[in-house]
Design a protein around this motif. Structure first.
Motif, PDB file in Angstrom:
ATOM      1  N   ILE A 217       0.850  -1.185   0.000  1.00  0.00           N
ATOM      2  CA  ILE A 217       0.000   0.000   0.000  1.00  0.00           C
ATOM      3  C   ILE A 217       0.884   1.233   0.000  1.00  0.00           C
ATOM      4  O   ILE A 217       2.070   1.169   0.361  1.00  0.00           O
ATOM      5  CB  ILE A 217      -0.930   0.038   1.237  1.00  0.00           C
ATOM      6  N   ALA A 218       0.319   2.358  -0.408  1.00  0.00           N
ATOM      7  CA  ALA A 218       1.074   3.616  -0.419  1.00  0.00           C
ATOM      8  C   ALA A 218       1.410   4.037   1.013  1.00  0.00           C
ATOM      9  O   ALA A 218       0.679   3.717   1.952  1.00  0.00           O
ATOM     10  CB  ALA A 218       0.264   4.705  -1.116  1.00  0.00           C
ATOM     11  N   PHE A 219       2.503   4.782   1.156  1.00  0.00           N
ATOM     12  CA  PHE A 219       2.942   5.201   2.488  1.00  0.00           C
ATOM     13  C   PHE A 219       1.878   6.037   3.188  1.00  0.00           C
ATOM     14  O   PHE A 219       1.741   5.965   4.406  1.00  0.00           O
ATOM     15  CB  PHE A 219       4.247   6.001   2.383  1.00  0.00           C
ATOM     16  N   ARG A 220       1.110   6.818   2.423  1.00  0.00           N
ATOM     17  CA  ARG A 220       0.110   7.686   3.074  1.00  0.00           C
ATOM     18  C   ARG A 220      -0.928   6.869   3.830  1.00  0.00           C
ATOM     19  O   ARG A 220      -1.413   7.294   4.879  1.00  0.00           O
ATOM     20  CB  ARG A 220      -0.567   8.588   2.044  1.00  0.00           C
ATOM     21  N   TRP A 221      -1.269   5.666   3.317  1.00  0.00           N
ATOM     22  CA  TRP A 221      -2.231   4.813   4.016  1.00  0.00           C
ATOM     23  C   TRP A 221      -1.596   4.188   5.257  1.00  0.00           C
ATOM     24  O   TRP A 221      -2.237   4.055   6.293  1.00  0.00           O
ATOM     25  CB  TRP A 221      -2.746   3.720   3.081  1.00  0.00           C
ATOM     26  N   LEU A 222      -0.340   3.827   5.122  1.00  0.00           N
ATOM     27  CA  LEU A 222       0.386   3.272   6.269  1.00  0.00           C
ATOM     28  C   LEU A 222       0.467   4.311   7.379  1.00  0.00           C
ATOM     29  O   LEU A 222       0.238   4.013   8.557  1.00  0.00           O
ATOM     30  CB  LEU A 222       1.784   2.848   5.819  1.00  0.00           C
ATOM     31  N   PHE A 223       0.776   5.547   6.984  1.00  0.00           N
ATOM     32  CA  PHE A 223       0.879   6.639   7.962  1.00  0.00           C
ATOM     33  C   PHE A 223      -0.480   6.923   8.598  1.00  0.00           C
ATOM     34  O   PHE A 223      -0.586   7.100   9.820  1.00  0.00           O
ATOM     35  CB  PHE A 223       1.414   7.906   7.293  1.00  0.00           C
ATOM     36  N   ALA A 224      -1.533   6.955   7.782  1.00  0.00           N
ATOM     37  CA  ALA A 224      -2.875   7.262   8.283  1.00  0.00           C
ATOM     38  C   ALA A 224      -3.333   6.209   9.278  1.00  0.00           C
ATOM     39  O   ALA A 224      -3.920   6.537  10.321  1.00  0.00           O
ATOM     40  CB  ALA A 224      -3.862   7.364   7.123  1.00  0.00           C
ATOM     41  N   TYR A 225      -3.070   4.948   8.988  1.00  0.00           N
ATOM     42  CA  TYR A 225      -3.455   3.866   9.898  1.00  0.00           C
ATOM     43  C   TYR A 225      -2.669   3.984  11.211  1.00  0.00           C
ATOM     44  O   TYR A 225      -3.234   3.890  12.299  1.00  0.00           O
ATOM     45  CB  TYR A 225      -3.184   2.516   9.243  1.00  0.00           C
ATOM     46  N   GLY A 226      -1.357   4.202  11.096  1.00  0.00           N
ATOM     47  CA  GLY A 226      -0.521   4.326  12.290  1.00  0.00           C
ATOM     48  C   GLY A 226      -0.882   5.526  13.137  1.00  0.00           C
ATOM     49  O   GLY A 226      -0.818   5.488  14.367  1.00  0.00           O
ATOM     50  N   ALA A 227      -1.319   6.611  12.482  1.00  0.00           N
ATOM     51  CA  ALA A 227      -1.650   7.836  13.205  1.00  0.00           C
ATOM     52  C   ALA A 227      -2.998   7.753  13.906  1.00  0.00           C
ATOM     53  O   ALA A 227      -3.216   8.429  14.919  1.00  0.00           O
ATOM     54  CB  ALA A 227      -1.646   9.025  12.242  1.00  0.00           C
ATOM     55  N   THR A 228      -3.909   6.918  13.402  1.00  0.00           N
ATOM     56  CA  THR A 228      -5.250   6.828  13.992  1.00  0.00           C
ATOM     57  C   THR A 228      -5.383   5.637  14.943  1.00  0.00           C
ATOM     58  O   THR A 228      -5.467   5.802  16.157  1.00  0.00           O
ATOM     59  CB  THR A 228      -6.313   6.745  12.888  1.00  0.00           C
ATOM     60  N   ILE A 229      -5.355   4.444  14.383  1.00  0.00           N
ATOM     61  CA  ILE A 229      -5.575   3.256  15.215  1.00  0.00           C
ATOM     62  C   ILE A 229      -4.435   3.045  16.208  1.00  0.00           C
ATOM     63  O   ILE A 229      -4.670   2.683  17.372  1.00  0.00           O
ATOM     64  CB  ILE A 229      -5.768   2.004  14.327  1.00  0.00           C
ATOM     65  N   SER A 230      -3.197   3.252  15.791  1.00  0.00           N
ATOM     66  CA  SER A 230      -2.066   2.973  16.680  1.00  0.00           C
ATOM     67  C   SER A 230      -1.778   4.136  17.623  1.00  0.00           C
ATOM     68  O   SER A 230      -1.778   3.963  18.846  1.00  0.00           O
ATOM     69  CB  SER A 230      -0.813   2.644  15.858  1.00  0.00           C
TER      70      SER A 230
ATOM     71  N   ASP B  50      -2.810  -7.567   4.127  1.00  0.00           N
ATOM     72  CA  ASP B  50      -2.468  -8.496   5.200  1.00  0.00           C
ATOM     73  C   ASP B  50      -2.454  -7.730   6.517  1.00  0.00           C
ATOM     74  O   ASP B  50      -1.712  -6.758   6.682  1.00  0.00           O
ATOM     75  CB  ASP B  50      -1.098  -9.130   4.928  1.00  0.00           C
ATOM     76  N   LEU B  51      -3.284  -8.180   7.464  1.00  0.00           N
ATOM     77  CA  LEU B  51      -3.475  -7.423   8.704  1.00  0.00           C
ATOM     78  C   LEU B  51      -2.226  -7.388   9.571  1.00  0.00           C
ATOM     79  O   LEU B  51      -1.864  -6.352  10.123  1.00  0.00           O
ATOM     80  CB  LEU B  51      -4.649  -8.016   9.485  1.00  0.00           C
ATOM     81  N   LEU B  52      -1.526  -8.513   9.705  1.00  0.00           N
ATOM     82  CA  LEU B  52      -0.310  -8.537  10.526  1.00  0.00           C
ATOM     83  C   LEU B  52       0.746  -7.621   9.936  1.00  0.00           C
ATOM     84  O   LEU B  52       1.391  -6.847  10.655  1.00  0.00           O
ATOM     85  CB  LEU B  52       0.235  -9.961  10.642  1.00  0.00           C
ATOM     86  N   SER B  53       0.926  -7.686   8.622  1.00  0.00           N
ATOM     87  CA  SER B  53       1.899  -6.829   7.942  1.00  0.00           C
ATOM     88  C   SER B  53       1.570  -5.353   8.164  1.00  0.00           C
ATOM     89  O   SER B  53       2.445  -4.529   8.446  1.00  0.00           O
ATOM     90  CB  SER B  53       1.906  -7.153   6.446  1.00  0.00           C
ATOM     91  N   LEU B  54       0.290  -5.028   8.061  1.00  0.00           N
ATOM     92  CA  LEU B  54      -0.146  -3.644   8.268  1.00  0.00           C
ATOM     93  C   LEU B  54       0.142  -3.185   9.700  1.00  0.00           C
ATOM     94  O   LEU B  54       0.679  -2.094   9.914  1.00  0.00           O
ATOM     95  CB  LEU B  54      -1.650  -3.538   7.982  1.00  0.00           C
ATOM     96  N   VAL B  55      -0.190  -4.026  10.672  1.00  0.00           N
ATOM     97  CA  VAL B  55       0.007  -3.665  12.082  1.00  0.00           C
ATOM     98  C   VAL B  55       1.489  -3.462  12.392  1.00  0.00           C
ATOM     99  O   VAL B  55       1.880  -2.496  13.061  1.00  0.00           O
ATOM    100  CB  VAL B  55      -0.602  -4.743  12.999  1.00  0.00           C
ATOM    101  N   VAL B  56       2.332  -4.377  11.918  1.00  0.00           N
ATOM    102  CA  VAL B  56       3.767  -4.292  12.196  1.00  0.00           C
ATOM    103  C   VAL B  56       4.375  -3.034  11.585  1.00  0.00           C
ATOM    104  O   VAL B  56       5.072  -2.258  12.261  1.00  0.00           O
ATOM    105  CB  VAL B  56       4.490  -5.557  11.691  1.00  0.00           C
TER     106      VAL B  56
END
Length: 294
Positions: free
Chosen positions: A56-69, A167-173
């Motif tokens: 996935i693009a970095f912006r989605w990775l950042f958005a997920y990390g900034a909200t859920i994490s 992949d959920l684990l990959s996303l979380v890590v």
């Protein structure tokens, strides 16, 4: 669902339900923002060297990390440090289901059905009852911050929907690379270098065990098992298991932390759970009744 997968689902529910008690225990020795930094640093390292980055693009990775994490757990940890009981936190945080519903309707244009609205109204009444009874072993600040954490979780769910299949684990890590530095910055500002140094220099085995549980058991093991279940079965078959999380949270908090609910808060808890049940199963029931009427 096979017996093996059913066992996996129940393990996840147990792990995530007890998670709130573990957070409370961890906060006894480590301040909330530092606890967040340590948790996500352990989730990310060394796992990022062995888990493939999600496509996935970095912006989605950042958005997920900034909200859920970051957003969710910064607010939740702080809420529990200023008076939110573990059991009630596990329940109030389930408002994320309705936050997700609202955000998905506004941002993604998803249709909101009658059972969703009914479930939202019933659960909102339950949350209002719990909030009004805030003087019983719960602070108003803790309650409001936990609702904020639920909103951040809901926004993160919508972001995950926009990503598509991942992949959920990959996303979380990999998303866990985002929170440690902001958490550390918040710790420096809110808790101060002196408290950080004192916490780390006198950290107990209990606190270490709590951090390890939060990082490896609740996060990595929990999301790995949950992701496998979502890959094998329809979300409609897997999602209802999450209704058991606040039940485990309330029971474990009562048994392990001696937390109790007032009769009014118990009524509020029943209303919240009823709203969640209507939200999850109301549509199926309405379709069956319609089919039977024909």
């Amino acid at each position: 669902m096979s017996p093996k997968d059913l066992l996996s689902a129940l393990i996840v529910i147990l792990v995530w339900g007890v998670n709130f008690v573990v957070i409370k225990v961890g906060l006894h020795g480590v301040p909330p923002m530092l606890l967040g930094a340590l948790r996500f640093a352990l989730v990310a390292f060394p796992a990022v060297f062995f888990v493939k980055r999600p496509a996935i693009a970095f912006r989605w990775l950042f958005a997920y990390g900034a909200t859920i994490s970051l957003g969710q757990f910064a607010l939740l940890f702080y809420a529990m440090s200023v008076g939110m009981p573990a059991g009630l936190a596990s329940l109030v945080l389930q408002a994320q289901a309705f936050a997700t519903l609202i955000f998905a309707a506004v941002i993604l244009g998803e249709r909101v059905r009658v059972p969703n609205i009914l479930g939202l109204l019933v659960a909102a009444c339950g949350l209002a009852v719990i909030g009004i009874e805030g003087g019983h072993a719960m602070t108003a600040a803790g309650f409001v911050l936990t609702l904020g954490a639920a909103c951040m979780w809901g926004m993160g769910n919508v972001i995950t929907k926009r990503m598509g299949k991942v992949d959920l684990l990959s996303l979380v890590v990999w998303a866990s690379l985002i929170p440690p530095l902001p958490f550390l910055a918040l710790s420096l500002m809110l808790e101060g270098p002196g408290r950080i140094e004192a916490s780390l220099s006198t950290i107990s085995l209990t606190s270490v065990a709590a951090i390890v549980y939060l990082a490896f058991v609740a996060t990595m093991m929990g999301y790995t098992l949950w992701g496998k279940l979502l890959a094998r079965y329809p979300a409609s078959q897997v999602a209802p298991f999450s209704l058991l999380v606040p039940i485990v949270g309330l029971v474990s908090a009562a048994l392990l932390l001696d937390e109790g609910l007032s009769p009014v808060q118990m009524l509020g808890a029943v209303l919240v759970m009823a709203g969640l049940v209507v939200n999850v199963f109301g549509g199926q029931l309405a379709r069956r009744l319609t089919s039977a009427a024909r």
